[in-house]
Design a protein around this motif. Structure first.
Motif, short mmCIF file in Angstrom:
data_model
loop_
_atom_site.label_atom_id
_atom_site.label_comp_id
_atom_site.label_asym_id
_atom_site.label_seq_id
_atom_site.Cartn_x
_atom_site.Cartn_y
_atom_site.Cartn_z
N CYS A 24 -77.42 77.73 39.04
CA CYS A 24 -76.94 76.63 37.90
C CYS A 24 -75.59 77.05 37.36
O CYS A 24 -74.99 76.26 36.65
CB CYS A 24 -77.90 75.99 36.87
SG CYS A 24 -78.13 77.25 35.64
N LEU A 25 -75.10 78.33 37.55
CA LEU A 25 -73.66 78.89 37.04
C LEU A 25 -73.86 78.97 35.53
O LEU A 25 -72.61 79.24 35.04
CB LEU A 25 -72.62 77.96 37.61
CG LEU A 25 -72.66 77.59 39.21
CD1 LEU A 25 -71.43 77.01 39.55
CD2 LEU A 25 -72.69 79.13 39.98
N LEU A 93 -70.28 73.70 48.76
CA LEU A 93 -70.75 72.96 49.71
C LEU A 93 -71.86 72.10 49.47
O LEU A 93 -72.32 71.46 50.36
CB LEU A 93 -70.74 73.90 51.10
CG LEU A 93 -69.48 74.66 51.56
CD1 LEU A 93 -69.79 75.14 52.75
CD2 LEU A 93 -68.39 73.59 51.68
N HIS A 94 -72.67 72.53 48.48
CA HIS A 94 -73.94 72.01 48.11
C HIS A 94 -74.16 71.30 47.02
O HIS A 94 -74.93 70.52 46.74
CB HIS A 94 -75.00 72.91 48.17
CG HIS A 94 -75.20 73.64 49.63
ND1 HIS A 94 -75.70 72.98 50.66
CD2 HIS A 94 -74.67 74.77 50.18
CE1 HIS A 94 -75.63 73.95 51.68
NE2 HIS A 94 -75.03 74.95 51.48
N PHE A 95 -73.14 71.58 45.89
CA PHE A 95 -73.22 71.04 44.46
C PHE A 95 -71.99 70.49 44.25
O PHE A 95 -70.93 71.19 44.39
CB PHE A 95 -74.03 71.83 43.64
CG PHE A 95 -75.20 72.71 44.08
CD1 PHE A 95 -76.45 71.96 44.02
CD2 PHE A 95 -75.21 74.03 44.54
CE1 PHE A 95 -77.66 72.48 44.42
CE2 PHE A 95 -76.47 74.40 45.11
CZ PHE A 95 -77.48 73.89 44.84
N ILE A 102 -75.27 68.48 37.67
CA ILE A 102 -75.09 68.91 39.07
C ILE A 102 -75.67 67.99 39.91
O ILE A 102 -76.68 67.64 39.93
CB ILE A 102 -75.74 70.46 38.99
CG1 ILE A 102 -75.25 71.22 37.95
CG2 ILE A 102 -75.84 70.93 40.51
CD1 ILE A 102 -75.82 72.68 37.89
N SER A 103 -74.63 67.51 40.94
CA SER A 103 -75.14 66.61 41.79
C SER A 103 -75.15 67.22 43.28
O SER A 103 -74.45 68.17 43.33
CB SER A 103 -74.13 65.47 41.91
OG SER A 103 -73.95 64.76 40.75
N ILE A 108 -79.83 70.40 51.25
CA ILE A 108 -80.06 71.56 50.73
C ILE A 108 -79.84 71.60 49.16
O ILE A 108 -80.72 72.05 48.55
CB ILE A 108 -79.53 73.02 51.40
CG1 ILE A 108 -80.10 73.07 52.65
CG2 ILE A 108 -79.58 74.04 50.37
CD1 ILE A 108 -79.26 74.45 53.63
N GLY A 109 -78.76 71.00 48.99
CA GLY A 109 -78.39 70.82 47.31
C GLY A 109 -79.59 70.01 46.60
O GLY A 109 -79.89 70.17 45.60
#
Ligand code: ZN
Length: 136
Positions: A24-25, A93-95, A102-103, A108-109
């Motif tokens: 989630c960073l 590339l996923h979020f 977070i979309s 995979i995202g």
């Protein structure tokens, strides 16, 4: 196979992640709890305790992920998709982050956002505060 992550290995994992949750960073220094070292491919699924299989994770992400490596994409339980893998995948590339939420921008995202519960209201509010102060 050992589950134990040595202090030195933990430090390597944390430094490689720049002390942010790799899912989630969120930066570790803004949470009151200690981040975890996640086995991306869990031990019960054959993962090893080696740098290439470890990720720095906040307690929210790590507890929601548990030992999971995939989830179902349909209500019938016929199809699965693997989760985001910080060792293989490019986060961008996923979020994407929109107003603290977070979309997903990939299947995979989508699976990862759902399973790791990225968008619980308190987590969105926390990210919004970090964004407002330039820390996210
Ligand atoms: Zn996280």
């Amino acid at each position: 196979m050992s589950r134990l992550v040595s202090k030195a290995l933990r430090q390597q994992v944390a430094a490689r992640a720049v002390f942010r949750c790799e899912y989630c960073l969120v930066p570790e220094r803004f949470l009151a709890t200690t981040f975890h070292v996640d086995h991306v491919r869990s031990i019960k699924h054959g993962g090893a305790t080696v740098l290439d299989n470890l990720a720095f994770a906040c307690p929210h992400c790590n507890q929601n992920k548990g030992s999971d490596v995939a989830t179902f994409t349909d209500d019938e339980g016929q199809n699965t998709i693997r989760l985001y893998n910080p060792r293989l995948d490019d986060w961008g590339l996923h979020f994407e982050v929109v107003n603290g939420s977070i979309s997903s921008i990939s299947p995979i995202g989508m699976a990862t956002v759902k399973l790791l519960e990225f968008n619980q209201p308190d987590r969105i509010i926390f990210r919004q505060a970090l964004i407002a102060s330039g820390m996210y």
